[in-house]
Design a protein around this motif. Structure first.
Motif, PDB file in Angstrom:
ATOM      1  N   ALA A   2       0.867  -1.057  -0.063  1.00 22.84           N
ATOM      2  CA  ALA A   2      -0.036  -0.138   0.070  1.00 22.84           C
ATOM      3  C   ALA A   2       0.858   1.309  -0.107  1.00 22.84           C
ATOM      4  N   SER A   3       1.902   1.289   0.697  1.00 19.92           N
ATOM      5  CA  SER A   3       2.617   2.448   0.995  1.00 19.92           C
ATOM      6  C   SER A   3       3.453   2.706  -0.589  1.00 19.92           C
ATOM      7  N   ALA A   4       3.926   1.885  -1.327  1.00 18.38           N
ATOM      8  CA  ALA A   4       4.577   1.902  -2.327  1.00 18.38           C
ATOM      9  C   ALA A   4       3.891   2.528  -3.503  1.00 18.38           C
ATOM     10  N   ALA A   5       2.679   1.985  -3.661  1.00 19.42           N
ATOM     11  CA  ALA A   5       1.570   2.602  -4.545  1.00 19.42           C
ATOM     12  C   ALA A   5       0.838   3.946  -4.154  1.00 19.42           C
ATOM     13  N   ARG A   6       1.048   4.145  -2.817  1.00 21.86           N
ATOM     14  CA  ARG A   6       0.267   5.253  -2.335  1.00 21.86           C
ATOM     15  C   ARG A   6      -1.321   5.321  -3.015  1.00 21.86           C
ATOM     16  N   PRO A   7      -2.004   4.029  -2.645  1.00 19.77           N
ATOM     17  CA  PRO A   7      -3.255   4.312  -2.749  1.00 19.77           C
ATOM     18  C   PRO A   7      -3.904   4.635  -1.487  1.00 19.77           C
ATOM     19  N   PRO A   8      -5.079   4.977  -1.506  1.00 16.08           N
ATOM     20  CA  PRO A   8      -5.880   5.414  -0.267  1.00 16.08           C
ATOM     21  C   PRO A   8      -5.877   4.341   0.777  1.00 16.08           C
ATOM     22  N   GLU A   9      -5.831   4.810   2.061  1.00 13.48           N
ATOM     23  CA  GLU A   9      -5.634   3.703   2.972  1.00 13.48           C
ATOM     24  C   GLU A   9      -6.977   3.281   3.438  1.00 13.48           C
ATOM     25  N   PRO A  10      -7.030   1.785   3.864  1.00 16.63           N
ATOM     26  CA  PRO A  10      -8.424   1.385   4.093  1.00 16.63           C
ATOM     27  C   PRO A  10      -9.372   2.061   4.969  1.00 16.63           C
ATOM     28  N   GLU A  11      -8.609   2.759   6.046  1.00 16.81           N
ATOM     29  CA  GLU A  11      -9.413   3.539   6.827  1.00 16.81           C
ATOM     30  C   GLU A  11     -10.390   4.352   6.264  1.00 16.81           C
ATOM     31  N   GLU A  12     -10.354   4.862   5.191  1.00 13.69           N
ATOM     32  CA  GLU A  12     -11.086   5.631   4.178  1.00 13.69           C
ATOM     33  C   GLU A  12     -12.098   5.023   3.791  1.00 13.69           C
ATOM     34  N   SER A  13     -12.880   4.081   4.741  1.00 11.67           N
ATOM     35  CA  SER A  13     -13.775   2.737   4.223  1.00 11.67           C
ATOM     36  C   SER A  13     -14.933   3.547   3.606  1.00 11.67           C
ATOM     37  N   VAL A  14     -15.621   2.570   2.973  1.00 13.80           N
ATOM     38  CA  VAL A  14     -16.638   2.798   1.816  1.00 13.80           C
ATOM     39  C   VAL A  14     -17.991   3.496   2.408  1.00 13.80           C
ATOM     40  N   LEU A 281     -16.593  18.869  -7.119  1.00  9.21           N
ATOM     41  CA  LEU A 281     -15.662  19.760  -6.982  1.00  9.21           C
ATOM     42  C   LEU A 281     -14.433  19.339  -6.333  1.00  9.21           C
ATOM     43  N   TRP A 282     -14.846  18.326  -5.400  1.00 14.38           N
ATOM     44  CA  TRP A 282     -13.678  17.575  -4.759  1.00 14.38           C
ATOM     45  C   TRP A 282     -13.108  16.250  -5.557  1.00 14.38           C
ATOM     46  N   ARG A 283     -11.577  16.149  -5.578  1.00 16.16           N
ATOM     47  CA  ARG A 283     -11.146  14.730  -6.137  1.00 16.16           C
ATOM     48  C   ARG A 283     -10.267  14.332  -5.010  1.00 16.16           C
ATOM     49  N   ASP A 284     -10.205  13.076  -5.143  1.00 15.75           N
ATOM     50  CA  ASP A 284      -9.367  12.192  -3.860  1.00 15.75           C
ATOM     51  C   ASP A 284      -7.948  12.532  -4.004  1.00 15.75           C
ATOM     52  N   TRP A 285      -7.439  13.206  -5.324  1.00 11.96           N
ATOM     53  CA  TRP A 285      -5.977  13.368  -5.307  1.00 11.96           C
ATOM     54  C   TRP A 285      -5.590  14.708  -4.941  1.00 11.96           C
ATOM     55  N   ASP A 286      -6.541  15.540  -4.709  1.00 10.56           N
ATOM     56  CA  ASP A 286      -6.444  16.840  -4.349  1.00 10.56           C
ATOM     57  C   ASP A 286      -5.493  17.163  -3.017  1.00 10.56           C
ATOM     58  N   ASP A 287      -5.641  16.337  -2.086  1.00 10.89           N
ATOM     59  CA  ASP A 287      -4.904  16.503  -0.719  1.00 10.89           C
ATOM     60  C   ASP A 287      -3.585  15.729  -0.910  1.00 10.89           C
ATOM     61  N   LYS A 356      -2.093  -3.463 -10.560  1.00  5.21           N
ATOM     62  CA  LYS A 356      -3.012  -3.127 -11.674  1.00  5.21           C
ATOM     63  C   LYS A 356      -4.160  -2.131 -11.404  1.00  5.21           C
ATOM     64  N   LYS A 357      -4.813  -2.245 -10.155  1.00  4.34           N
ATOM     65  CA  LYS A 357      -5.908  -1.500  -9.888  1.00  4.34           C
ATOM     66  C   LYS A 357      -5.331  -0.129  -9.664  1.00  4.34           C
ATOM     67  N   TYR A 358      -4.258   0.050  -9.129  1.00  6.99           N
ATOM     68  CA  TYR A 358      -3.637   1.226  -8.800  1.00  6.99           C
ATOM     69  C   TYR A 358      -3.324   2.161 -10.199  1.00  6.99           C
ATOM     70  N   TYR A 359      -2.794   1.636 -10.866  1.00  4.27           N
ATOM     71  CA  TYR A 359      -2.394   2.218 -12.160  1.00  4.27           C
ATOM     72  C   TYR A 359      -3.496   2.493 -13.106  1.00  4.27           C
ATOM     73  N   GLU A 360      -4.681   1.674 -13.123  1.00  6.91           N
ATOM     74  CA  GLU A 360      -5.915   2.108 -13.678  1.00  6.91           C
ATOM     75  C   GLU A 360      -6.452   3.477 -13.287  1.00  6.91           C
ATOM     76  N   ILE A 361      -6.376   3.410 -11.740  1.00  5.41           N
ATOM     77  CA  ILE A 361      -6.730   4.673 -11.039  1.00  5.41           C
ATOM     78  C   ILE A 361      -6.092   5.735 -11.536  1.00  5.41           C
ATOM     79  N   VAL A 362      -4.907   5.831 -11.805  1.00  8.19           N
ATOM     80  CA  VAL A 362      -3.830   6.846 -11.963  1.00  8.19           C
ATOM     81  C   VAL A 362      -4.285   7.045 -13.692  1.00  8.19           C
ATOM     82  N   MET A 363      -4.486   6.350 -14.335  1.00  4.41           N
ATOM     83  CA  MET A 363      -4.821   6.572 -15.720  1.00  4.41           C
ATOM     84  C   MET A 363      -6.272   7.329 -15.794  1.00  4.41           C
ATOM     85  N   LEU A 364      -7.025   6.835 -15.279  1.00  5.05           N
ATOM     86  CA  LEU A 364      -8.411   7.547 -15.182  1.00  5.05           C
ATOM     87  C   LEU A 364      -8.265   8.993 -14.382  1.00  5.05           C
TER      88      LEU A 364
END
Length: 671
Positions: A2-14, A281-287, A356-364
């Motif tokens: 998780a730390s290598a790919a810098r995806p969101p932490e699981p604590e940001e639960s759905v 207006l908000w995007r998850d990557w903003d912060d 794979k999931k992470y880089y699909e997110i990056v492309m979008l």
């Protein structure tokens, strides 16, 4: 991993905070309508239904009786209150359900049901109408950038929204609202189209300020009278669900109802401001990224939203953007859930899947960023550039006439000179691919498709023989563009262009000059777009059905329109159609395009017949306010002022018939 790919932490639960995770929030429906459909959670059902086990709780006997009775409503109960709901069973299914219900009653003796649990839910009262629906884009910019965010950085946006909402909530700590939530809380089987959300009338008690406005929780209890958008929902079941939730629900899922004091309207506006911020207006990557001027980015996103709403961005393109945004949110949630299910060190397969999931997110994410950039929005993914080299003339200097027909006959070539070089094709794409500059493509009646029409780089003539209505060229729905020209001189004559599925303009002139003569253009996206530096001549043609303007002229373009019909354009139905201005012809200035219009008929467009979009009020000698003032003092003064503006714009209009356009004939609009 998780730390290598810098995806969101699981604590940001759905379901706890950012766009796309709040269930049915932001959905709107007529609050007074009630549905009477679906299989309620724990209800008795036919063997084919999936049923959850009933949970113990207060009033169990009464609830079980209600569930047996209301698994599917009788026709008389549902009549008039299930508008838009799927679920009217056939006679055979009804008979099966009656037999199942009789069997269930035979197994258990009748139960004594308290009167209050037998009551049917009343229709919901109307919720407060948000003033945001009537705001212009500059008002939205002032609200968010100057009042709420106040120049803060992206990482501080959550705190700014929380502070804003907390101040408004201090006005009243108790009020009535409609709680809209995911139907999965109440149903084990339902159709999304028929039940987008379950809504319950509740009394709200606000808690002290919490960490994030997107995660605010409030205490709720059932309000009287018992009201819902589901007519047959048992009161006991609602109480049971609220007990499971400890009577605490997300604040952004609650909508204040009308009929309360003005403070409640202020709270309703604040909630809508916060919802809109996190929904659009908000995007998850903003912060996660440094942004020197966050409020400028928010302003761009507001402009994008307004362009979608007023039809400046055609409907198909707007839908593509929305789908991309929703896909991004969905994929991000999938990654969070996937990571949270990895309890130990990830296996090699799990690590690969995570990446794979992470880089699909990056492309979008990258695609969404391109859409948000105003310059790329004009000449980027909405207007794909031609990636094809110009062939020029043939080495031996001759030109060829390409006949497009299943079988070539002598009648087809009898009017051609004896030294004409001919090639016959049964496919329009092959004919276009074989063309060099100077060639002519002759098309006989039939229906054709050709992706090469989006790659016109050589000077050719494409003309139909026969009635233009019988020579139909349709777009390929899987492609972005239909007809795109970058040649010095391209002519399309005696054809019908029928746009299906493509998101670009039906015809886009990127550079050079294009002539459309005696053609029918049935649009689905934008109409004809003439980009900066390009030129267009349209004569004796018909343009209809565009979801934006029939003809879009970009700054510095040139157009000549003679004897054309432009009608029923800007037919995009937005939620705020009153603000929509595009219609027959739209000009974007600075530098001003040149337009000559003679003997055209522009009518029945949803915006203005001709709209002139200027960037500032100071650009023209005469501002819009002066035009309005002139109109009030007399038609002669207004005509005089319009004449001065037209002269300043190199706009020449003679003998045109502009009538029955929803907003008016001609208008100058300040962006």
């Amino acid at each position: 991993m998780a730390s290598a790919a810098r995806p969101p932490e699981p604590e940001e639960s759905v379901g706890t905070g950012r766009p796309g995770r709040r269930g049915a929030q932001g959905l709107s429906a007529p609050p007074g309508d009630s549905l009477a459909v679906g299989t309620l959670r724990g209800a008795a059902a036919p063997a084919r239904s999936v049923v959850a086990s009933p949970r113990p709780g207060k009033g169990k006997a009464g609830r079980e009786a209600a569930r047996r009775r209301l698994q599917l409503p009788p026709a008389s109960q549902a009549e008039g209150r299930a508008a838009g709901a799927a679920g009217a069973a056939g006679a055979e299914e009804e008979e099966e359900e009656e037999q199942a219900a009789e069997a269930a009653e035979a197994e258990e003796p009748p139960l004594s049901v308290p009167q209050e649990e037998e009551e049917e839910a009343q229709p919901l009262p109307p919720v407060c109408v948000s003033p945001m629906r009537g705001m212009w884009r500059d008002e939205k910019v002032v609200l968010y950038c100057d009042q709420v965010l106040q120049g803060c950085k992206a990482e501080d946006a959550d705190e700014a929204m929380s502070k804003y909402l907390s101040e408004k909530l201090k006005l009243r700590d108790r009020w009535l609202g409609v709680w809209k939530t995911n139907p999965e809380l109440f149903f084990v089987k339902y159709e999304e189209a028929s039940i987008p959300f379950v809504a319950i009338l509740v009394e709200v008690t606000c808690k002290p300020r919490q960490s994030s406005s997107s995660c605010f929780k409030v205490s709720v209890s059932l309000a009287e009278p018992f009201s819902s958008n589901i007519a047959n929902i048992p009161r006991g079941l609602v109480n049971e669900i609220l007990e499971e939730l400890e009577h605490s629900v997300p604040l952004l899922e609650v909508y204040p109802v009308e009929g309360q004091d003005s403070d409640i309207h202020d709270i309703a506006l604040a909630l809508e401001v916060v919802r809109f911020f996190y929904d659009f207006l908000w995007r998850d990557w903003d912060d996660e990224e440094s942004c020197e001027n966050y409020t400028a980015l928010i302003e761009e996103r507001i402009n994008l939203w307004c362009d979608i709403q007023d039809g400046t961005i055609p409907g198909p393109i707007a839908q593509r953007f929305k789908k991309t945004l929703e896909k991004y949110k969905k994929k991000r949630v999938e990654l969070i859930e996937y990571q949270s299910n990895i309890t130990e060190d990830p296996s090699a397969a799990e690590a690969v899947e995570c990446w794979k999931k992470y880089y699909e997110i990056v492309m979008l994410c990258g695609l969404l960023k391109m859409w948000e950039d105003l310059r790329l929005r004009v000449h980027g993914p909405f207007f794909p550039r031609i990636l094809r080299r110009r062939k020029g003339k043939r080495d031996f200097g001759k030109t060829i006439t390409h006949i497009v027909a299943k079988v070539m006959t002598t009648d087809m070539v009898k009017d051609l000179s004896s030294d004409t070089l001919l090639q016959q094709h049964d496919d329009l794409d092959l004919a276009l691919d074989s063309c060099y500059s100077g060639d002519t493509v002759v098309i006989f009646p039939g229906e054709y498709q050709a992706v090469n029409l989006a790659l016109l780089t050589d000077d050719i003539i494409i003309k139909g023989v026969g009635k233009r209505e019988e020579i139909m060229i349709t777009s390929e729905p899987s492609h972005d563009s239909f007809v795109v020209s970058k040649a010095d001189n391209v002519k399309l004559m005696h054809l019908s262009l029928i746009q299906q599925g493509t998101v670009d303009g039906i015809v886009v002139v990127e550079s050079g000059h294009m002539t459309l003569e005696n053609c029918i253009l049935k649009c689905e996206g934008t109409g004809v777009c003439v980009l900066t530096g390009a030129a267009l001549t349209i004569t004796d043609s018909e343009i209809t059905g565009a979801q934006g303007a029939g003809v879009e002229l970009y700054p510095g373009s040139i157009a000549v329109l003679e004897r054309n019909e432009i009608h029923h354009c800007n037919n995009l139905r937005t939620s705020d159609n009153s603000k929509s201005t595009l219609g027959g012809v739209n000009m974007k200035v600075l530098p001003a395009p040149k337009l000559k219009m003679t003997n055209n008929h522009i009518y029945n467009n949803n915006g203005y017949g001709v709209s002139i979009l200027q960037p500032t009020e100071q650009f023209f000698i005469v501002a819009e306010e002066a035009l309005n003032k002139g109109a009030a003092s007399g038609d002669k003064k207004e005509d005089s002022m319009l004449s001065r503006v037209m002269q300043n714009l190199n706009l020449e209009m003679n003998n045109n018939k502009i009538e029955a356009n929803l907003k008016g004939d001609i208008r100058i609009i300040t962006s």
